[in-house]
Each structure stands twice: as structure tokens, then as C-alpha cells.
Design a protein around this motif. Structure first.
Motif: not given
Length: 257
Positions: A125-143
């Protein structure tokens, strides 16, 4: 979501310089979405741009396929990285593909982690949250295209991120929904008909069906065919034909209602 919509995706752009992997041109005639290597496990700037150009020409939606920075190991080795370092490498890779897409008049609409990064994020879950955080920092509309029954799906949903549930046509599953390690016999399905049967079994059950027969109920939005196998084109063609014959409408991830 339309119950008869389904997405077929493939990991593409995995050649490097003069070294060729897979038949991207053929696969792009069959899939609705392309997960394009971003240079960390495979691909280089010229191949990234060319793959983007081909995908746009075929009307295939564009996805970034970031990995651990492991070119020699094709991204299949687990690297111990701090959360800030992992975030930075994901931003670097996805941003590079966004630049290539913009240069060709297109847009990246999804992200799918590759190889060991995907496997670790599915279980940790920690790595999963890191991946999500990185993508959302770039563009919150990305699927986020993430394996069903994974920590990655849970992290995306907890963050309010658009997410699509993926199953693999050519990989066997363990009872907990994780992929069977490639080192085990039967982990990779090579026969096209075996892959078709595997996919239809899961769609019929609306569940991950493990090698043991154990079922884990799940929504299924997308089916992945790995583009690096010698049977990839035959497998993708057979799956596409089977889905159409079952009445499914094949769409890009960005078109799913």
C-alpha cells in the motif's frame, strides 16, 4: 459504465535503438489503448515519439508505462527506492511521454506501471500510494490502469483518482489475485486459444480466476496482452475476435462511459 464495453490494451514501444521487440504496428490494429515505455525499462526518445505517432494514427489512446529505472533488467527487478525518488522517476517518465504526445498533437490519458513496479504496487500500500501521488501531482485527470484486486486500485480509489480494472490474458493468477511469478511453470500462457479461454472464463464469472480455479469477484474494464511475446499478435487477434463475437464493444480507456 456500459456493461458491454471492454478495453484491450498492450505494452508497446519496448524496442531500444536498433534492437526490436514485438510487432507494434500489428498490435496497434487490434488494441484500443497503448501503454508506451518511457525509457526506464525500454524505449528511447525516438521510439517513444514514433510509437505515439502510430497510435494516434490508429485512434488508439495513449498511456505512459513507467517503471523502476532498470534498463538492463527490463524493469523486472525490484529496486529499493525512497518515496521521493520513486515519485520523481514516475514524474520524469510520464512527463517525457506527455511531451512526445503534445509534439504529435495527442494527449496521454492514462498511466500503467510496468513490471516489478506494478507488482510491488499491487501488494504494498505504501508504494501504491506513492505511485498515485506522483500521477496526481502531474495531472489529476489521468486514468490509472491497475490490476483488479490490488493495493494500487485501492490507493487510486481512496485518492479519488479515475481508475480502470485490468486483468491479464496471458498470465496465470494466484488465489490472492496476484500474478503467478514468472519463475513458476505455467505462469505465462503462450497458446492463443488458452488465453482466449482464460479471458472468457474471467468475463463470464466477472472475477479473477486463479490457476487453482479459485474466483475473486471483480469488475473488469480492460484486458492486457503483453506485446513482447512471440505469440502476442496471434493472441491479441484471437481475443479481439472472441470479444466481438460475444457482443462486446471495444473502446479506448478514454472512451469508457
Amino acid at each position: 459504465m456500459n456493461a458491454h464495453q471492454i478495453n484491450l490494451n498492450a505494452d508497446l514501444g519496448e524496442s531500444f535503438g536498433p534492437w526490436q521487440m514485438g510487432n507494434d504496428a500489428a498490435l496497434l490494429q487490434m488494441v484500443g489503448s497503448a501503454n508506451i515505455a518511457c525509457g526506464a525499462h525500454a524505449g528511447d526518445p525516438a521510439i517513444m515519439r514514433d510509437t505515439v505517432r502510430q497510435a494516434i494514427a490508429r485512434g488508439v489512446s495513449l498511456g505512459a508505462h513507467p517503471s523502476y529505472p532498470d534498463l538492463q533488467g527490463f524493469g523486472r527487478r525490484v529496486l529499493q527506492m525512497s518515496a521521493p525518488d520513486l515519485e520523481a522517476t514516475i514524474l520524469y517518465q510520464v512527463g517525457a511521454l506527455q511531451a512526445m504526445a503534445a509534439a504529435e498533437g495527442g494527449r496521454v490519458t492514462h498511466v500503467k506501471p510496468h513490471g516489478a513496479l506494478n507488482n510491488v504496487a499491487c501488494a504494498d500500500p505504501v508504494v501504491a500510494a506513492t505511485v498515485v501521488r506522483a500521477v496526481q501531482a502531474l495531472d489529476r485527470t489521468l486514468i490509472l490502469l491497475a490490476p483488479a484486486h490490488s493495493a494500487l486500485v485501492q490507493a487510486a480509489e481512496a485518492a479519488g483518482m479515475p481508475v480502470r480494472y485490468e486483468v491479464f490474458a496471458d498470465r496465470a493468477y494466484l488465489d490472492d489475485g496476484q500474478l503467478m511469478p514468472r519463475s513458476r511453470e505455467g505462469a505465462v500462457l503462450h497458446d492463443a486459444q488458452a488465453c482466449v479461454d482464460h479471458v472468457l472464463r474471467m468475463l463470464s464469472a466477472q472475477a479473477i480466476v486463479a490457476a487453482s480455479g479459485h474466483q475473486l469477484p471483480t469488475r473488469i474494464d480492460s484486458i492486457c496482452v503483453h506485446g513482447d511475446g512471440v505469440d502476442a499478435v496471434a493472441t491479441a487477434s484471437a481475443i479481439r475476435q472472441a470479444l466481438v463475437s460475444q457482443g462486446y464493444q471495444l473502446v479506448g480507456l478514454d472512451q469508457m462511459g
